[in-house]
Design a protein around this motif. Structure first.
Motif, PDB file in Angstrom:
ATOM      1  N   GLY A  77       2.671   3.656   5.036  1.00  0.00           N
ATOM      2  CA  GLY A  77       3.576   3.302   3.740  1.00  0.00           C
ATOM      3  C   GLY A  77       3.261   2.613   2.510  1.00  0.00           C
ATOM      4  O   GLY A  77       2.023   3.340   2.004  1.00  0.00           O
ATOM      5  N   ALA A  78       3.366   1.423   2.434  1.00  0.00           N
ATOM      6  CA  ALA A  78       2.491   0.764   1.241  1.00  0.00           C
ATOM      7  C   ALA A  78       1.644  -0.268   1.755  1.00  0.00           C
ATOM      8  O   ALA A  78       1.177  -1.190   1.281  1.00  0.00           O
ATOM      9  CB  ALA A  78       3.671   0.113   0.430  1.00  0.00           C
ATOM     10  N   THR A  79       1.268  -0.184   3.091  1.00  0.00           N
ATOM     11  CA  THR A  79       0.233  -1.248   3.739  1.00  0.00           C
ATOM     12  C   THR A  79      -0.861  -0.421   4.199  1.00  0.00           C
ATOM     13  O   THR A  79      -0.875   0.662   4.820  1.00  0.00           O
ATOM     14  CB  THR A  79       1.213  -1.626   5.026  1.00  0.00           C
ATOM     15  OG1 THR A  79       2.369  -2.078   4.419  1.00  0.00           O
ATOM     16  CG2 THR A  79       0.053  -2.793   5.673  1.00  0.00           C
ATOM     17  N   VAL A  80      -1.916  -1.131   3.681  1.00  0.00           N
ATOM     18  CA  VAL A  80      -3.410  -0.541   4.116  1.00  0.00           C
ATOM     19  C   VAL A  80      -3.546  -1.194   5.738  1.00  0.00           C
ATOM     20  O   VAL A  80      -3.243  -2.285   5.797  1.00  0.00           O
ATOM     21  CB  VAL A  80      -4.336  -1.062   3.194  1.00  0.00           C
ATOM     22  CG1 VAL A  80      -5.873  -0.647   3.600  1.00  0.00           C
ATOM     23  CG2 VAL A  80      -4.489  -0.649   1.936  1.00  0.00           C
ATOM     24  N   ARG A  81      -3.995  -0.430   6.546  1.00  0.00           N
ATOM     25  CA  ARG A  81      -4.369  -0.856   7.932  1.00  0.00           C
ATOM     26  C   ARG A  81      -5.823  -0.476   8.344  1.00  0.00           C
ATOM     27  O   ARG A  81      -6.208   0.513   8.045  1.00  0.00           O
ATOM     28  CB  ARG A  81      -3.324  -0.447   8.654  1.00  0.00           C
ATOM     29  CG  ARG A  81      -1.788  -0.977   8.508  1.00  0.00           C
ATOM     30  CD  ARG A  81      -0.845  -0.783   9.722  1.00  0.00           C
ATOM     31  NE  ARG A  81       0.350  -1.407   9.318  1.00  0.00           N
ATOM     32  CZ  ARG A  81       0.793  -2.465   9.404  1.00  0.00           C
ATOM     33  NH1 ARG A  81       0.189  -3.468   9.590  1.00  0.00           N
ATOM     34  NH2 ARG A  81       2.013  -2.691   9.119  1.00  0.00           N
ATOM     35  N   SER A  82      -6.439  -1.388   9.343  1.00  0.00           N
ATOM     36  CA  SER A  82      -7.471  -0.857   9.924  1.00  0.00           C
ATOM     37  C   SER A  82      -8.327  -0.255   9.260  1.00  0.00           C
ATOM     38  O   SER A  82      -9.138   0.834   9.265  1.00  0.00           O
ATOM     39  CB  SER A  82      -6.952   0.376  11.088  1.00  0.00           C
ATOM     40  OG  SER A  82      -5.934  -0.199  11.798  1.00  0.00           O
ATOM     41  N   VAL A  83      -8.946  -1.286   8.386  1.00  0.00           N
ATOM     42  CA  VAL A  83     -10.123  -0.777   7.560  1.00  0.00           C
ATOM     43  C   VAL A  83     -11.339  -1.468   8.360  1.00  0.00           C
ATOM     44  O   VAL A  83     -11.315  -2.605   8.368  1.00  0.00           O
ATOM     45  CB  VAL A  83     -10.157  -1.229   6.092  1.00  0.00           C
ATOM     46  CG1 VAL A  83     -11.517  -0.741   5.283  1.00  0.00           C
ATOM     47  CG2 VAL A  83      -8.907  -0.646   5.412  1.00  0.00           C
TER      48      VAL A  83
END
Length: 152
Positions: A77-83
């Motif tokens: 969605g509008a969330t960056v995850r797991s970089v």
């Protein structure tokens, strides 16, 4: 020497490789800022089977050098995850490239403000990319910094 780096959507047959990169980064890089029990708990969220589930629910991208997965990031969605970037490849611009890819995808989806739940470890990285800390979040004794940035 410049890396021959490709960034593209993850494929199902890369679930093991993506899991390995994340676990390596957790154990080597994040372990400087988090206790072993927290690292062990977080690792369980990134098994190969969990990665396959993420591939279905999120836009997951991988960074490839040669034919090796060396980094990953995802958009939920509008969330960056797991970089995460393989410790052997950190500080070489791969995380920045992954974030640029995720930001493009978010922009294309109409996202105006991107949020990232950052580890203590990654906060300086996201700050350099223009994210600002909004608040702290705790999962037990695991501290996460909620950060955000307006797109364009």
């Amino acid at each position: 020497m410049a890396l021959e780096l490709a960034v593209r959507r993850a494929s199902d047959d890369e679930a093991d490789a993506v899991s390995r990169v994340i676990v390596a980064a957790l154990r080597e890089t994040n372990a400087r800022d988090y206790a072993p029990d927290i690292i062990a708990r977080v690792e369980q969220s990134f098994s190969p089977s969990a990665m396959l589930q993420f591939f279905r629910k999120r836009q997951v991208v991988v960074a490839i050098v040669g034919n090796q997965v060396v980094g990953t990031a995802s958009l939920d969605g509008a969330t960056v995850r797991s970089v995460f970037v393989d410790p052997a490849f950190q500080s070489r611009g791969i995380g920045r490239r992954l974030m640029a890819e995720v930001e493009e995808a978010a922009w294309a989806d109409g996202v105006k403000v991107l949020t990232v739940p950052s580890s203590v470890t990654a906060e300086p990285f996201y700050s350099k990319l223009g994210f600002r800390a909004v608040r702290d979040s705790f999962h037990g004794d695991e501290r996460t910094i909620i950060m955000e940035r307006s797109l364009r």
